[in-house]
Design a protein around this motif. Structure first.
Motif, PDB file in Angstrom:
ATOM      1  N   ARG A 111       0.828  -1.215   0.000  1.00  0.00           N
ATOM      2  CA  ARG A 111       0.000   0.000   0.000  1.00  0.00           C
ATOM      3  C   ARG A 111       0.860   1.262   0.000  1.00  0.00           C
ATOM      4  N   PHE A 112       0.278   2.347  -0.478  1.00  0.00           N
ATOM      5  CA  PHE A 112       1.005   3.622  -0.565  1.00  0.00           C
ATOM      6  C   PHE A 112       1.717   3.963   0.745  1.00  0.00           C
ATOM      7  N   GLU A 113       1.002   3.744   1.852  1.00  0.00           N
ATOM      8  CA  GLU A 113       1.547   4.113   3.167  1.00  0.00           C
ATOM      9  C   GLU A 113       2.866   3.409   3.459  1.00  0.00           C
ATOM     10  N   LYS A 119       6.682  11.181   0.380  1.00  0.00           N
ATOM     11  CA  LYS A 119       7.920  11.909   0.633  1.00  0.00           C
ATOM     12  C   LYS A 119       8.634  12.253  -0.682  1.00  0.00           C
ATOM     13  N   ARG A 120       8.646  11.235  -1.550  1.00  0.00           N
ATOM     14  CA  ARG A 120       9.316  11.391  -2.848  1.00  0.00           C
ATOM     15  C   ARG A 120       8.668  12.538  -3.631  1.00  0.00           C
ATOM     16  N   ARG A 121       7.323  12.556  -3.640  1.00  0.00           N
ATOM     17  CA  ARG A 121       6.625  13.621  -4.382  1.00  0.00           C
ATOM     18  C   ARG A 121       6.907  14.979  -3.774  1.00  0.00           C
ATOM     19  N   ALA A 122       6.878  15.024  -2.425  1.00  0.00           N
ATOM     20  CA  ALA A 122       7.072  16.301  -1.743  1.00  0.00           C
ATOM     21  C   ALA A 122       8.469  16.848  -2.011  1.00  0.00           C
ATOM     22  N   SER A 123       9.429  15.946  -2.108  1.00  0.00           N
ATOM     23  CA  SER A 123      10.808  16.423  -2.268  1.00  0.00           C
ATOM     24  C   SER A 123      11.228  16.475  -3.732  1.00  0.00           C
ATOM     25  N   GLY A 124      10.253  16.253  -4.641  1.00  0.00           N
ATOM     26  CA  GLY A 124      10.557  16.331  -6.070  1.00  0.00           C
ATOM     27  C   GLY A 124      11.474  15.225  -6.544  1.00  0.00           C
ATOM     28  N   GLY A 125      11.377  14.046  -5.890  1.00  0.00           N
ATOM     29  CA  GLY A 125      12.217  12.903  -6.270  1.00  0.00           C
ATOM     30  C   GLY A 125      11.794  12.310  -7.612  1.00  0.00           C
ATOM     31  N   PRO A 127       9.984  10.334 -10.157  1.00  0.00           N
ATOM     32  CA  PRO A 127       8.704   9.627 -10.101  1.00  0.00           C
ATOM     33  C   PRO A 127       8.719   8.272 -10.814  1.00  0.00           C
ATOM     34  N   SER A 128       9.780   7.988 -11.530  1.00  0.00           N
ATOM     35  CA  SER A 128       9.815   6.702 -12.223  1.00  0.00           C
ATOM     36  C   SER A 128      10.350   5.599 -11.301  1.00  0.00           C
ATOM     37  N   GLN A 129      10.687   6.005 -10.068  1.00  0.00           N
ATOM     38  CA  GLN A 129      11.173   5.028  -9.093  1.00  0.00           C
ATOM     39  C   GLN A 129      10.248   5.057  -7.881  1.00  0.00           C
ATOM     40  N   ILE A 130      10.192   3.941  -7.147  1.00  0.00           N
ATOM     41  CA  ILE A 130       9.440   3.949  -5.894  1.00  0.00           C
ATOM     42  C   ILE A 130      10.225   3.161  -4.837  1.00  0.00           C
ATOM     43  N   GLY A 131      10.266   3.693  -3.622  1.00  0.00           N
ATOM     44  CA  GLY A 131      10.953   3.000  -2.535  1.00  0.00           C
ATOM     45  C   GLY A 131       9.935   2.213  -1.719  1.00  0.00           C
ATOM     46  N   ILE A 132      10.191   0.927  -1.574  1.00  0.00           N
ATOM     47  CA  ILE A 132       9.271   0.062  -0.815  1.00  0.00           C
ATOM     48  C   ILE A 132       9.828  -0.083   0.595  1.00  0.00           C
ATOM     49  N   LEU A 133       8.968   0.196   1.605  1.00  0.00           N
ATOM     50  CA  LEU A 133       9.459   0.284   2.979  1.00  0.00           C
ATOM     51  C   LEU A 133       9.059  -0.904   3.846  1.00  0.00           C
ATOM     52  N   CYS A 134       8.456  -1.932   3.226  1.00  0.00           N
ATOM     53  CA  CYS A 134       8.159  -3.106   4.044  1.00  0.00           C
ATOM     54  C   CYS A 134       8.304  -4.364   3.207  1.00  0.00           C
ATOM     55  N   GLN A 135       8.493  -5.449   3.909  1.00  0.00           N
ATOM     56  CA  GLN A 135       8.650  -6.713   3.224  1.00  0.00           C
ATOM     57  C   GLN A 135       7.263  -7.292   2.972  1.00  0.00           C
ATOM     58  N   ALA A 136       6.984  -7.719   1.757  1.00  0.00           N
ATOM     59  CA  ALA A 136       5.652  -8.254   1.434  1.00  0.00           C
ATOM     60  C   ALA A 136       5.740  -9.745   1.180  1.00  0.00           C
ATOM     61  N   ASN A 137       4.767 -10.477   1.726  1.00  0.00           N
ATOM     62  CA  ASN A 137       4.675 -11.894   1.364  1.00  0.00           C
ATOM     63  C   ASN A 137       3.866 -12.010   0.082  1.00  0.00           C
ATOM     64  N   LYS A 138       4.084 -13.099  -0.623  1.00  0.00           N
ATOM     65  CA  LYS A 138       3.308 -13.400  -1.826  1.00  0.00           C
ATOM     66  C   LYS A 138       1.820 -13.374  -1.465  1.00  0.00           C
TER      67      LYS A 138
END
Ligand code: AMP
Ligand code: MG
Length: 601
Positions: A111-113, A119-125, A127-138
């Motif tokens: 999820r976005f959260e 943060k990326r949008r706010a700091s003008g990072g 947009p073709s990249q995204i940082g994933i901050l949690c580990q997801a199971n299948k």
């Protein structure tokens, strides 16, 4: 005179389940399904996202966390209602909305959260990249194709009563119509020379016909279609003419004209045009109750139409409707459960049963402390229809019992099942007790502040053993009370006081009732003789003994540990004491704070 059970059995032996009809689904609420429903489709039709987020390979998130983001390349976006155009290969992600089909190759949604998007949008990072901050199971946040309904599955079985949720399921299957048992048409006729229509003015000796309305409304309530025949006069000829208009119906219901008076001719009509089965039942109210059938010729064959002749008294006709007409209507509609929902309740008033019939007493049922209590809903005369408006149940006093006394347990048929009348809930109440100088008031202050901080609405009760002084002789408020006002309010720009003069020292239960439902918790100081939960404050220097015996206490707050099994807390450990109260009494009562607690500092 036959028993209620036998009368019901005889009525039901004359009614049959009606034939099915196909109708638009929205017209079928409360009707019984007459076909098995299979699904032609998968629901959901495709794997799709349960969240707004990024569709990706679960593998690619291994080791991801707040401080160790995994960066993926955003290759596209997909909204609900459209199909994904990009495949998600290793190291890639597709921005996805709730309900949108999962792109080929993706096996999880984060999820976005749980990304750095904001943060990326706010700091003008980038947009073709995204940082994933949690580990997801299948499978994370993925709704599988067919997980609700698989294609070809049996979704609803014949015999099911259609409620809003079943109607919704039919819609989701794409089924606009359905086969259901049709609703019975019930002809309703009032009888009596004294009756005039609802819109007519009353000449001397006349009354408005109310039974037609009560009965027709009951027919609708239980799923039938009322056909109103109007008012028949007290003669065989008038009733015969009127009833002839009702012979197309599936059932006839008349009211009045079934007692033993000179003008009670319903039985005569029944005997002449059909057959009487019974005409008195061992119940009160409702003893004169006629049942039989009328006959008519249809296609060269004799057809029998069940006829229920209810008593004329408005309460009797309603109570007998509930006992006999309701189950007959439900049976015709194909329903299996014909019994009225019944609870056990403590009756709060005595009821005598002096002639050995089954008494149906109108009661108001409320719930206190997980127990139902039933009190008589006003005068019980069978002509007093307003007693039914005050009632939500019928207490059943068996024919064998001569009386029930207050406090006895009785069966109560619920007229309404809890929806109309909410539970009479009183807030959980805890009392702080202790010897004088033990620190009760200080603990009260701390607990009140602590519970306010946690977001609860708190009331506090102080017992003034020697009276109190907000109102004294000669004051205006005193003079209003002396003049007879039940309650005097004294209001000012920053406070309002509410003074009720009482004739005894109220116990805490009585005070709590006054508090209504405005509070989540009531903290009281004192009331050590009451049966509410108590916490005793103890101070070593005042002696080893306690004011209450340990069995009466929920907890002890002390500066000198005592040798007892009761939970003990240290003086000053307010958070732990509040945790204990919250866990043991507040959360248990199903109460959650209504406003988020304010953070300290
Ligand atoms: P009956 O059973 O005809 O002797 O009626 C008993 C009582 O019920 C009498 O007081 C009637 O006036 C009253 N009653 C009968 N039918 C109705 C009706 N349709 N609406 C209101 N009251 C009625
Ligand atoms: Mg009459």
């Amino acid at each position: 005179m036959i028993s209620v059970e036998e009368a019901l059995e005889r009525v039901l032996s004359y009614v049959e389940v009606l034939e099915p009809e196909r109708k638009p689904i929205l017209a079928c609420l409360g009707q019984v399904l007459a076909e098995d429903i299979y699904s032609a489709i998968d629901i959901p039709p495709l794997d799709n996202s349960a969240m707004d987020g990024y569709a990706l390979h679960a593998e690619d998130t291994r080791g991801a966390g707040e401080s160790s983001p995994r960066h993926l390349t955003v290759v596209g976006e997909v909204a609900a209602g459209s199909m994904p155009t990009e495949e998600v290969g290793p190291g890639m992600a597709v921005r996805i909305m709730t309900g949108a089909p999962l792109p080929e190759g993706a096996d999880a949604v984060v999820r976005f959260e749980d990304t750095d998007e904001t943060k990326r949008r706010a700091s003008g990072g980038d947009p073709s990249q995204i940082g994933i901050l949690c580990q997801a199971n299948k499978g994370l946040n993925v709704r599988r194709k067919g997980e609700d309904i698989a294609r070809e599955a049996l979704v609803l079985k014949k015999g099911k009563v259609l409620r809003p949720q079943e109607i919704g399921v039919l819609a989701s299957l794409g089924q606009p119509t359905v086969l259901v048992i049709r609703r019975p048409i019930v002809a309703v006729l009032a009888t009596g020379d004294e009756l005039v229509g609802v819109a007519q003015s009353l000449a001397p000796g006349k009354i408005h016909d109310s039974n037609t309305y009560t009965i027709a409304a009951e027919v609708s309530r239980y799923g039938g279609i009322p056909k109103i025949l109007g008012i028949g006069r007290d003669s065989v000829q008038s009733l015969t003419e009127k009833l002839d208009e009702g012979l197309e119906a599936d059932m006839l219901i008349t009211s009045g004209g079934v007692s033993e008076g000179d003008y009670d001719v319903v039985k005569d009509v029944l005997a002449e045009r059909g057959k009487i089965n019974f005409w008195t039942v061992c119940m009160k109210p409702g003893k004169p109750l006629a049942f039989g059938f009328m006959t008519k010729m249809e296609g060269g064959r004799e057809k029998r139409i069940p006829h229920l002749g209810l008593p004329g008294n408005p309460v009797s006709s309603m109570i007998t409707f509930e006992q006999f007409a309701r189950p007959a209507i439900l049976r015709m509609m194909g329903k299996m459960n014909l019994a009225k929902p019944t609870i056990r309740a403590i009756i709060e008033d005595a009821v005598v049963n002096n002639d050995g019939r089954r008494v149906f007493a109108r009661v108001t049922v409320t719930r206190h402390d997980h127990r139902y209590r039933a009190s008589l809903a006003g005068p019980q005369g069978s002509g007093i229809l307003t007693s039914m408006t005050a009632a939500n149940g019928l207490a059943v006093i068996p024919e064998g019992s001569k009386a029930v006394k207050a406090g006895d347990i009785v069966d109560v048929q619920m007229l309404d099942w809890g929806e109309e009348r909410g539970e009479a809930k009183t807030p959980p109440t805890v009392s702080i007790v202790g010897k004088s100088q033990s620190g009760k008031t200080v603990l009260m202050e701390k607990l009140i502040a602590e519970f306010k901080r946690r977001g609860y609405r708190v009331a506090a009760v102080k017992h003034g053993r020697h009276g109190m002084n907000i109102d004294w002789q000669g004051k205006d408020s005193w003079r209003f009370a002396a003049a007879g006002a039940d309650t005097v309010f004294v209001s000012s720009p920053d406070k309002v006081a509410f003074i009720r003069n009482v004739n005894h020292d109220l116990n805490i239960e009585e005070i709590v009732l006054t508090a209504g439902t405005e509070f989540d918790l009531i903290l009281a100081e004192g009331f050590r003789k009451s049966r509410i939960p108590k916490i005793e404050v103890h101070r070593g220097e005042l002696g080893d003994d306690l004011l209450c015996s340990p069995e009466e206490l929920s907890a002890i707050v002390t500066d000198a540990p005592l040798d007892t099994n009761v939970a003990q807390f240290r003086q000053g450990d307010t958070a732990a004491i509040a945790d204990f109260i919250e866990r043991s009494f507040v959360l248990k009562a199903g109460i959650v704070p209504c406003s988020p607690g304010k953070e300290e500092g």
